[in-house]
Design an enzyme around this catalytic site. Structure first.
Site, short mmCIF file in Angstrom:
data_model
loop_
_atom_site.label_atom_id
_atom_site.label_comp_id
_atom_site.label_asym_id
_atom_site.label_seq_id
_atom_site.Cartn_x
_atom_site.Cartn_y
_atom_site.Cartn_z
N ASP A 178 -5.45 11.61 -16.53
CA ASP A 178 -4.22 10.86 -16.35
C ASP A 178 -4.53 9.37 -16.47
O ASP A 178 -5.69 8.96 -16.45
CB ASP A 178 -3.60 11.22 -14.99
CG ASP A 178 -2.11 10.94 -14.96
OD1 ASP A 178 -1.63 10.19 -15.81
OD2 ASP A 178 -1.42 11.48 -14.07
N GLU B 260 6.74 8.33 -9.80
CA GLU B 260 5.42 8.25 -9.18
C GLU B 260 5.46 7.59 -7.80
O GLU B 260 6.44 7.72 -7.08
CB GLU B 260 4.44 7.54 -10.13
CG GLU B 260 4.34 8.28 -11.47
CD GLU B 260 3.18 7.83 -12.31
OE1 GLU B 260 2.05 7.85 -11.83
OE2 GLU B 260 3.41 7.47 -13.48
#
Ligand code: BGC
Ligand code: BGC
Length: 844
Positions: free
Chosen positions: A334, A534
């Site tokens: 990621d 997020e």
């Protein structure tokens, strides 16, 4: 020989047996899994399930991979395992550094235009492809792949169908529809030339405070697992020896492996402090289905398990995922996640590839990453076998995709067919998904479905905002502040209600504050969360933020006038809503429905003949809290959801939140002219003469600086600082409890300053962040001093600028300092972290 065997390892049981037999020793898993320094993060691969990777080893493919690798230089091999972001790389860079992949992060788009036309995306895909297959100077042509977060439809593209976020799909309990959604998304992706989506997210969120809970289908691993195969089949097609891209398909990526949804207190990128059995049974279960479906890529999680970062966890990546579970695609990391592994930085991390990572997502760090990895490959810190194994895993996926034969993106089937974006068929699917995802939680006196032949009031602040209904990961990363004009062809919830009512000759009034002249027969109040993505969405408690509580008063006011109230809740997760449930007669959770808001009216209303056209069928896939305490009692269990025939009325609920205080707006240091809780506003000469400003008017530095209240948005919503004399002036926001904003920095979050110059400044203005005594980073953006006088604006400065200038962003005690040595006259209303600014300054 070892190399060949190793490469086959991930490929099949056969290969695994062969290896074990050949080497004659226990599988390497047993040894490698033991992390002596951290027994709590040690895996035992033998207790993990096997999966059935559906692609048998194909000898001709392996020969072809061998031949390509034999031709590749070490530079080409290193480039192949690196992925860069289109905001930080050009096609020429990709050619020169032989990059294997690119992505567009949530905020990246062709020409830096989030709203770029589909033609621009396709043209850029061609440019990168052309660069990757250039063979001049003896280069090896390996077509590049483009990954994008098509997480609820092709959600970075203007005009695409925006499907409900996964939390809504979970409530449908409809795997057939999930597959159709994936098929539609794949087609829309293909029209703009991308061949890879970072979806589906198969997280199993266990705590609603997590800002990514909405990306998960359910807290129940079995429900998640039941969707996974169907979604992957929708994207990639059935596993077969036909190239994936020859059909209407793309490569999938399940994420984030592993336990991204199991972190302590729901903290994003946090630590899952759970046993290996929980890790396996809750979070690992969907991965068995993903591997059975032949998912081509898996994204490693930012998060940790018992203190060990997953991206550097050999036991989980290699021993469990590749060997025990026989995953035969490649593992991508990621966004700079490798930088969080102990001993690594964003620009150097041999630990990750050595642990089993195959491709580094090094969005803006790809070049130094390439250089460090090249040196490590040459010196043997990264064994050549491991590098070649990673390259082989990537090539195998590219070959299964048929990429070497597919030609330029624009020449492939479905490319340039932009009519597929938001096509009527896809929108109809999305609308069906919206209908099926709505969960009816209260329907006292059976007031739903409403009669459209009546007078309807639509109130609340969320009725006419498609961006809000779509949530994060929509056109931009956070999805904030996007007007309805950026959603051509979409239908807001309000528009859907208007259509239903006008088709039946009813009448409608839309007033967010709930005001009316003619008393309505019923009011629909649409309220809830605003977009986030997020960590920006992490909460401390399960409460709506105070600024989102306004519609509650509207509901109460309407109820007091005997108007039936239907509450429609837009949210990414179950939150404590007892007050709103009490203040309404019917309560519908609509999650984040996306671009086809008409699906809401379909179910709220009878048809124009008075018949029930669409019944409520959605059922909770996450349990609903009774208090705002994430660990507290539950109001509704999994599977709860009424239909219009349900006769049981809900009693009044207790209105005690069960927690102390309100949900804070963390990341806001100064608001409406005042420091927020735990922050102080200081004015000084930068030395000892410091004055804490609490009331106005005030003065500081022996009268040299005057501070007074001025209006902005609200009365006295700002403070004006005036200093005519020369000499250093420092205005700062400080705290005794230093804050850590490294995650925000990594995510390209901005320091937002809402200000207005009252007069032009003659001396340069500097901004800095302080990290304790003698620690800090200062910048002097020329554009800051040059801002227009007399105009309020929100100026954004990337936090990474301060980090680059020396600030340690993990321990800031003054994240905002503004300094000058000359006269100054400006007003300040708000200082916060965020992503939406009128002007974004550079770092200079
Ligand atoms: C997210 C991923 C996403 C990636 C690329 C990361 O920050 O965690 O889910 O795929 O960025 O945008
Ligand atoms: C990117 C996202 C990424 C995030 C990482 C943002 O700047 O646009 O794609 O997920 O940073 O935290």
């Amino acid at each position: 020989m070892t190399l060949r065997v190793q490469r086959h390892l991930a490929g099949s049981l056969l290969a695994l047996t062969v290896t074990t037999a050949c080497v004659g020793a226990p599988p390497p898993t047993m040894v490698a899994a033991i992390a002596d320094d951290n027994p709590a993060a040690t895996v035992h691969p033998e207790i993990w399930p096997r999966a059935d990777w559906p692609y048998p080893v194909d000898a001709s493919v392996e020969t072809r991979i061998d031949a390509i690798i034999a031709r590749m230089t070490v530079e080409e091999k290193v480039g192949q395992v690196i992925q860069a972001d289109i905001a930080s790389v050009t096609p020429e860079d990709a050619r020169r550094y032989h990059l294997g992949s690119i992505l567009n992060g949530g905020n990246s788009a062709p020409g830096n235009d989030e709203f770029a036309a589909p033609e621009k995306w396709l043209a850029l895909a061609d440019a990168f492809y052309d660069a990757s297959v250039d063979t001049s100077g003896g280069r090896t042509a390996v077509p590049i792949i483009w990954g994008t977060d098509a997480v609820h439809g092709h959600s970075n593209i203007v005009g695409a169908t925006i499907f409900p976020h996964n939390v809504g799909l979970g409530a449908m309990h409809d795997a057939d529809l999930v597959q159709q959604i994936a098929e539609a998304t794949a087609l829309e992706l293909r029209s703009t030339g991308m061949e890879w989506t970072f979806a589906p997210t198969i997280t199993v969120p266990q705590d609603g405070r997590w800002g990514r809970a909405y990306e998960g289908y359910s807290q129940d691993p079995a429900l998640v697992a039941s969707y996974v195969e169907r979604f992957i089949e929708g994207l990639q097609g059935q596993p077969s020896d036909r190239p994936i891209l020859s059909g209407p398909h793309v490569l999938a990526s399940t994420k984030h492996f592993l336990a991204d949804g199991g972190t302590d207190e729901g903290r994003d990128q946090g630590d899952a402090r759970i046993s290996e059995t929980e890790l396996r049974d809750i979070h690992g279960t969907p991965y068995v289905s993903a591997i059975n479906a032949g998912v081509q890529t898996i994204m490693a999680s930012f998060s940790s398990w018992n203190g060990a970062k997953i991206t550097g966890h050999k036991g989980l990546l290699t021993d469990v995922l590749k060997q025990r579970m026989r995953f035969g695609g490649f593992i991508v990391s990621d966004w700079n996640a490798h930088g969080q592994i102990s001993g690594c930085t964003n620009t150097s991390c041999p630990q990750a590839i050595n642990a089993g990572l195959d491709m580094y997502m090094a969005p803006d760090t790809w070049k130094p990453m390439y250089e460090s990895l090249l040196a490590q490959a040459k010196s043997g810190i990264v064994p050549m076998e491991r590098l070649e194994d990673a390259v082989a895993n990537i090539l195998r996926v590219k070959i299964r995709a048929g990429l070497f034969e597919a030609g330029r993106p624009s020449s492939r089937p479905f490319s340039g067919r932009f009519e597929l974006l938001g096509s009527a068929d896809h929108r109809a699917l999305a609308r069906e998904a919206v209908r099926k995802s709505l969960v009816l939680m209260k329907n006292n006196k059976q007031i739903l479905p409403l009669d459209p032949r009546s007078h309807i009031l639509v109130a609340g602040d969320g009725a006419d905002d498609i961006g809000r209904a779509s949530g994060g990961w929509t056109l931009t990363w956070q999805g904030t502040g996007i007007g309805n004009d950026k959603f051509p062809g979409a239908t807001s919830i309000l528009q859907g209600i208007e259509d239903a009512v006008s088709a039946a000759n009813g009448t409608l009034r839309h007033a967010p504050d709930g005001s009316f002249e003619k008393k309505p027969d019923a009011a629909i109040v649409i309220f809830g969360e605003t977009p986030y993505a997020e960590f920006q969405g992490d909460l401390k408690t399960l409460q709506l933020k105070p600024e989102l509580k306004g519609p509650l008063a509207t509901m109460r006011k309407l109820q007091a006038q005997d108007i039936p109230v239907v509450a429609v809740f837009l949210t990414g997760r179950p939150l404590w809503t007892n007050e709103e449930i009490n203040a309404s007669d019917a309560f519908v959770t609509a999650w984040l429905p996306g671009s086809e808001g008409g699906g809401v009216a379909d179910v709220l209303f009878r048809d124009k003949y008075g018949k029930v056209a669409h019944e409520f069928t959605g059922k909770l896939s996450f349990s609903w809290p009774m208090t705002a305490d994430a660990k507290g009692p539950r109001l509704f269990e999994l599977g709860y959801g009424l239909n219009s025939a349900s006769r049981s009325d809900l009693d009044m609920l207790p209105e005690d939140s069960g927690v102390v205080g309100q949900e804070s707006s963390a990341g806001t240091f100064f608001d409406k002219g005042l420091p927020t809780a735990s922050w102080s506003l200081l004015v000084s000469d930068g030395q000892s003469d410091r004055t804490r400003i609490t009331t106005t008017p005030a003065e500081a530095i022996g009268g040299r600086v005057q501070i007074k209240a001025v209006d902005h948005l609200t009365q006295e919503g700002a403070r004006q600082f005036t200093s005519s004399g020369n000499g250093p002036t420092l205005i700062e926001l400080v705290t005794h409890a230093p804050i850590d904003i490294s995650r925000e920095t990594n995510g390209d979050v901005l320091l937002l300053v809402t200000m207005r110059y009252e007069q032009q400044s003659s001396a340069p203005i500097k901004l800095s962040m302080r990290c304790g005594e003698g620690c800090g980073g200062q910048i002097a953006p020329a554009a800051l001093s040059a801002l227009e006088v007399g105009t309020w604006q929100t100026v954004g400065v990337p936090i990474k600028c301060f980090a680059a200038a020396g600030a340690d962003v993990s321990k800031l005690d003054a994240p905002f300092q503004i300094a000058t040595t000359g006269p100054i006259d400006f007003s300040l209303s708000r200082v916060a972290l965020g992503t939406v600014a009128d002007t974004i300054l550079g770092c200079e």
